[in-house]
Design an enzyme around this catalytic site. Structure first.
Site, PDB file in Angstrom:
ATOM      1  N   SER A 240       0.847  -1.180   0.000  1.00 49.07           N
ATOM      2  CA  SER A 240       0.000   0.000   0.000  1.00 49.07           C
ATOM      3  C   SER A 240       0.888   1.237   0.000  1.00 49.07           C
ATOM      4  O   SER A 240       2.082   1.163   0.292  1.00 49.07           O
ATOM      5  CB  SER A 240      -0.913  -0.017   1.243  1.00 49.07           C
ATOM      6  OG  SER A 240      -1.756   1.114   1.279  1.00 49.07           O
ATOM      7  N   CYS A 241       0.301   2.376  -0.352  1.00 47.50           N
ATOM      8  CA  CYS A 241       1.032   3.651  -0.300  1.00 47.50           C
ATOM      9  C   CYS A 241      -0.008   4.761  -0.224  1.00 47.50           C
ATOM     10  O   CYS A 241      -1.053   4.586   0.404  1.00 47.50           O
ATOM     11  CB  CYS A 241       1.955   3.803  -1.503  1.00 47.50           C
ATOM     12  SG  CYS A 241       1.098   3.791  -3.096  1.00 47.50           S
ATOM     13  N   GLY A 242       0.233   5.900  -0.837  1.00 46.93           N
ATOM     14  CA  GLY A 242      -0.734   6.975  -0.805  1.00 46.93           C
ATOM     15  C   GLY A 242      -1.890   6.754  -1.763  1.00 46.93           C
ATOM     16  O   GLY A 242      -3.057   6.875  -1.377  1.00 46.93           O
ATOM     17  N   TRP A 269      -3.831   4.289   0.671  1.00 43.78           N
ATOM     18  CA  TRP A 269      -4.236   5.079   1.830  1.00 43.78           C
ATOM     19  C   TRP A 269      -5.304   6.120   1.504  1.00 43.78           C
ATOM     20  O   TRP A 269      -6.076   6.521   2.377  1.00 43.78           O
ATOM     21  CB  TRP A 269      -3.027   5.751   2.480  1.00 43.78           C
ATOM     22  CG  TRP A 269      -3.379   6.238   3.849  1.00 43.78           C
ATOM     23  CD1 TRP A 269      -3.563   7.522   4.274  1.00 43.78           C
ATOM     24  CD2 TRP A 269      -3.630   5.412   4.989  1.00 43.78           C
ATOM     25  NE1 TRP A 269      -3.922   7.549   5.596  1.00 43.78           N
ATOM     26  CE2 TRP A 269      -3.971   6.256   6.061  1.00 43.78           C
ATOM     27  CE3 TRP A 269      -3.625   4.033   5.210  1.00 43.78           C
ATOM     28  CZ2 TRP A 269      -4.287   5.784   7.339  1.00 43.78           C
ATOM     29  CZ3 TRP A 269      -3.942   3.550   6.470  1.00 43.78           C
ATOM     30  CH2 TRP A 269      -4.270   4.430   7.515  1.00 43.78           C
TER      31      TRP A 269
END
Length: 282
Positions: A240-242, A269
């Site tokens: 996951s990330c932004g 996110w």
């Protein structure tokens, strides 16, 4: 298929040697964070690797009308748009971006998720190509002849928020968050309005910047050490990330290190932090 890729990562010298191969397609996947005031497509028009086509995963090759940015599109939309770029199922695809390694892995992951394995990222990207003194193309680009592409979604490569929530306590799974540590720990606000700070329960912080140096991936032995220190080799790794871009840097790095059970949380996110039924810790 005349070209064989032995790695999801290729060097400038490899690309230079094979650039004229008829089955090779080079894609510029340059994209910038909101607020950067840069336009990847406009910059591609000004300067690119010869023959490169622009791959717009932010607006054109993305799920339309989604509340979340650049979500993976349907198989039909993906196949239609990549065929317009002259891509067929027989094509070998090399993806690069203008920041070294940043957004290109997102397109690598999209092709893998759509069932196309003959795809790799140019290590070092456009800066490495220029630094090596290779040719640069400018001005208007010639429209390629349409390709014939059939997409087949590989469910193992992508996960949604509701399914991920059910997996939080699964010891066979490890979630990695590619955002900077300050955002992971809620010490720095999220760049998008309305998105909570913090991280998912059970997630571990592995900023994508820790796997790169000067726009190149670290040596495989160092990447493997990072993953082995934080996860078991048999675990499924979920990234996951932004907004689903730098998570793909982690996915590509994990494949380089020999891991093969890899999944990207597409909404990342932006979705998780905006959806108040999902738990957040800091």
């Amino acid at each position: 298929m005349s070209l064989v890729l032995n790695s999801p990562l290729v060097s400038v010298s490899w690309l230079s040697e094979h650039l004229a191969e008829p089955d090779l397609v080079v894609l510029d996947a340059s994209w910038f964070m909101p607020g950067a005031e840069r336009d990847g497509e406009q910059e591609w028009k000004i300067k690119r690797i010869p023959g490169a086509r622009y791959f717009d995963f932010d607006k054109k090759i993305a799920q339309p009308d989604s509340p979340w940015p650049h979500m993976l599109p349907s198989e039909i939309l993906f196949a239609t748009e990549v065929a317009k770029l002259g891509i067929s199922n027989s094509s070998t695809i090399i993806v690069y971006d203008s920041q070294g390694v940043f957004s290109a892995p997102r397109v690598w992951w999209m092709f893998r998720a759509m069932g196309h394995s003959a795809v790799a990222v140019l290590d070092g990207g456009l800066p490495a190509w220029e630094a090596a003194g290779e040719a640069i193309e400018t001005g208007e680009s010639t429209l390629p002849s349409p390709g014939l592409f059939t997409a087949a979604l590989q469910a193992k490569w992508v996960i949604g928020g509701d399914e991920l929530q059910l997996r939080l306590a699964d010891h066979h799974t490890q979630i990695f968050d590619a955002r900077p540590a300050a955002r992971f720990y809620g010490l720095q606000p999220e760049p998008r309005a309305g998105v909570r700070s913090g991280h998912m329960p059970q997630a571990k912080s592995l900023p994508s910047s820790q796997l790169l140096k000067d726009g190149y991936f670290l040596p495989v032995v160092q990447i493997k050490q990072r993953f082995d220190a934080l996860s078991d080799p048999q675990q499924q790794l979920i990234f996951s990330c932004g907004s689903g871009v730098t998570a793909c840097i982690l996915a590509l790095a994990a494949e380089l290190s020999g891991r093969d059970n890899l999944t990207v949380y597409d909404g990342s996110w932006t979705e998780w932090g905006s959806t108040y039924r999902y738990p957040v810790v800091s």
